[in-house]
Design a protein around this motif. Structure first.
Motif, PDB file in Angstrom:
ATOM      1  N   UNK A  47     100.355  98.140 -40.399  1.00 31.86           N
ATOM      2  CA  UNK A  47     100.067  99.427 -41.031  1.00 31.86           C
ATOM      3  C   UNK A  47     100.688 100.620 -40.321  1.00 31.86           C
ATOM      4  N   UNK A  48     101.006 100.503 -39.050  1.00 27.49           N
ATOM      5  CA  UNK A  48     101.403 101.660 -38.251  1.00 27.49           C
ATOM      6  C   UNK A  48     102.887 101.996 -38.360  1.00 27.49           C
ATOM      7  N   UNK A  49     103.747 100.998 -38.244  1.00 29.66           N
ATOM      8  CA  UNK A  49     105.181 101.264 -38.236  1.00 29.66           C
ATOM      9  C   UNK A  49     105.815 100.893 -39.575  1.00 29.66           C
ATOM     10  N   UNK A  50     105.742  99.632 -39.947  1.00 27.86           N
ATOM     11  CA  UNK A  50     106.467  99.196 -41.150  1.00 27.86           C
ATOM     12  C   UNK A  50     105.862  99.801 -42.413  1.00 27.86           C
ATOM     13  N   UNK A  51     104.542  99.712 -42.571  1.00 25.95           N
ATOM     14  CA  UNK A  51     103.913 100.380 -43.710  1.00 25.95           C
ATOM     15  C   UNK A  51     104.057 101.889 -43.559  1.00 25.95           C
ATOM     16  N   UNK A  52     103.938 102.376 -42.337  1.00 20.50           N
ATOM     17  CA  UNK A  52     104.107 103.807 -42.078  1.00 20.50           C
ATOM     18  C   UNK A  52     105.457 104.324 -42.544  1.00 20.50           C
ATOM     19  N   UNK A  53     106.493 103.541 -42.347  1.00 23.89           N
ATOM     20  CA  UNK A  53     107.827 103.963 -42.797  1.00 23.89           C
ATOM     21  C   UNK A  53     107.915 103.984 -44.319  1.00 23.89           C
ATOM     22  N   UNK A  54     107.235 103.048 -44.976  1.00 25.49           N
ATOM     23  CA  UNK A  54     107.177 103.078 -46.437  1.00 25.49           C
ATOM     24  C   UNK A  54     106.435 104.330 -46.903  1.00 25.49           C
ATOM     25  N   UNK A  55     105.320 104.630 -46.279  1.00 23.60           N
ATOM     26  CA  UNK A  55     104.548 105.819 -46.646  1.00 23.60           C
ATOM     27  C   UNK A  55     105.387 107.079 -46.411  1.00 23.60           C
ATOM     28  N   UNK A  56     106.124 107.124 -45.318  1.00 24.55           N
ATOM     29  CA  UNK A  56     107.001 108.261 -45.057  1.00 24.55           C
ATOM     30  C   UNK A  56     108.022 108.460 -46.167  1.00 24.55           C
ATOM     31  N   UNK A  57     108.603 107.357 -46.632  1.00 26.20           N
ATOM     32  CA  UNK A  57     109.574 107.450 -47.728  1.00 26.20           C
ATOM     33  C   UNK A  57     108.907 107.953 -49.007  1.00 26.20           C
ATOM     34  N   UNK A 125     112.029 101.222 -52.296  1.00 29.92           N
ATOM     35  CA  UNK A 125     112.019  99.855 -51.763  1.00 29.92           C
ATOM     36  C   UNK A 125     113.376  99.487 -51.177  1.00 29.92           C
ATOM     37  N   UNK A 126     114.455  99.916 -51.821  1.00 29.40           N
ATOM     38  CA  UNK A 126     115.786  99.630 -51.298  1.00 29.40           C
ATOM     39  C   UNK A 126     116.006 100.251 -49.939  1.00 29.40           C
ATOM     40  N   UNK A 127     115.617 101.520 -49.798  1.00 31.36           N
ATOM     41  CA  UNK A 127     115.764 102.198 -48.511  1.00 31.36           C
ATOM     42  C   UNK A 127     114.840 101.566 -47.457  1.00 31.36           C
ATOM     43  N   UNK A 128     113.614 101.263 -47.859  1.00 30.64           N
ATOM     44  CA  UNK A 128     112.647 100.659 -46.942  1.00 30.64           C
ATOM     45  C   UNK A 128     113.128  99.289 -46.456  1.00 30.64           C
ATOM     46  N   UNK A 143     111.654  93.255 -51.475  1.00 35.64           N
ATOM     47  CA  UNK A 143     110.987  94.470 -51.004  1.00 35.64           C
ATOM     48  C   UNK A 143     110.334  95.194 -52.177  1.00 35.64           C
ATOM     49  N   UNK A 144     111.026  95.279 -53.295  1.00 29.23           N
ATOM     50  CA  UNK A 144     110.483  95.953 -54.471  1.00 29.23           C
ATOM     51  C   UNK A 144     109.237  95.225 -54.976  1.00 29.23           C
ATOM     52  N   UNK A 145     109.275  93.899 -55.026  1.00 29.51           N
ATOM     53  CA  UNK A 145     108.095  93.142 -55.481  1.00 29.51           C
ATOM     54  C   UNK A 145     106.890  93.430 -54.596  1.00 29.51           C
ATOM     55  N   UNK A 146     107.110  93.475 -53.274  1.00 28.00           N
ATOM     56  CA  UNK A 146     106.011  93.760 -52.358  1.00 28.00           C
ATOM     57  C   UNK A 146     105.486  95.184 -52.581  1.00 28.00           C
ATOM     58  N   UNK A 147     106.396  96.158 -52.653  1.00 30.06           N
ATOM     59  CA  UNK A 147     105.987  97.551 -52.830  1.00 30.06           C
ATOM     60  C   UNK A 147     105.215  97.705 -54.140  1.00 30.06           C
ATOM     61  N   UNK A 148     105.696  97.103 -55.209  1.00 29.84           N
ATOM     62  CA  UNK A 148     104.994  97.180 -56.493  1.00 29.84           C
ATOM     63  C   UNK A 148     103.594  96.587 -56.390  1.00 29.84           C
ATOM     64  N   UNK A 149     103.466  95.471 -55.676  1.00 27.67           N
ATOM     65  CA  UNK A 149     102.153  94.834 -55.502  1.00 27.67           C
ATOM     66  C   UNK A 149     101.215  95.710 -54.685  1.00 27.67           C
ATOM     67  N   UNK A 150     101.744  96.342 -53.634  1.00 28.40           N
ATOM     68  CA  UNK A 150     100.926  97.212 -52.796  1.00 28.40           C
ATOM     69  C   UNK A 150     100.504  98.460 -53.569  1.00 28.40           C
ATOM     70  N   UNK A 151     101.408  99.040 -54.329  1.00 26.48           N
ATOM     71  CA  UNK A 151     101.094 100.203 -55.158  1.00 26.48           C
ATOM     72  C   UNK A 151     100.012  99.835 -56.172  1.00 26.48           C
TER      73      UNK A 151
END
Length: 170
Positions: A47-57, A125-128, A143-151
């Protein structure tokens, strides 16, 4: 051996812990519990770095150490070692040394994920997928499938008035 992460939703920390407790007071991962837990297996996405970078984007802000700060649910805060000496006295099987742990994500993170424009997800997702923490970089489609699932998980959580939780284990 890496650290495993699962994200799931629950109304509050007590309920989240109860969902994962198999009766011995130690939370098992939502992926191992199965039915009744709306969860996402996130493998190595902390949650801190990898998810954090997604949240930043998503938010359009640079990642920083405090972007995603969680609140610990397990192990109990009152058992946290307060000094190096206390740490050294912990038994090897202490959850403070090797987990599992359960953290609650802030509602602002849930809401950022829930409010992202679906049309922006492929680009995000592409940038992440190219962040250095992924090393050999997953393909943008995964990456897009994961992001869509998390969203989608965040949207269900917000609609139900639930919070998001992250279960972690070595």
């Amino acid at each position: 051996m890496g650290v495993l992460f699962d994200y799931f939703r629950a109304p509050d920390g007590e309920t989240a812990l109860r969902l994962l407790d198999e009766g011995d007071g130690v939370p098992r991962g939502p992926a191992t519990i199965g039915a009744g837990v709306d969860a996402l297996d996130a493998k190595g996405i902390d949650p801190y770095v990898i998810l954090g970078k997604l949240v930043g984007l998503i938010l359009g802000v640079p990642w920083s150490v405090g972007l995603v700060e969680t609140v610990g649910v397990w192990p109990p805060e009152e058992t946290r070692p307060r000094s190096q000496e206390e740490w050294e006295r912990l038994p090897e099987d202490s959850p403070w040394k090797d987990g599992p742990s359960l953290d609650e994500l802030p509602d602002r993170i849930r809401d950022a994920l829930a409010e992202v424009d679906d049309g922006a997800l492929p680009s995000i997702a592409g940038e992440w997928s190219r962040i250095e923490e992924f090393g050999d970089h997953p393909d943008p489609t995964s990456a897009l499938r994961f992001v869509e699932s998390l969203v989608a998980l965040a949207r269900r959580a917000r609609q139900a008035g639930d919070r998001l939780y992250c279960w972690m284990c070595l």
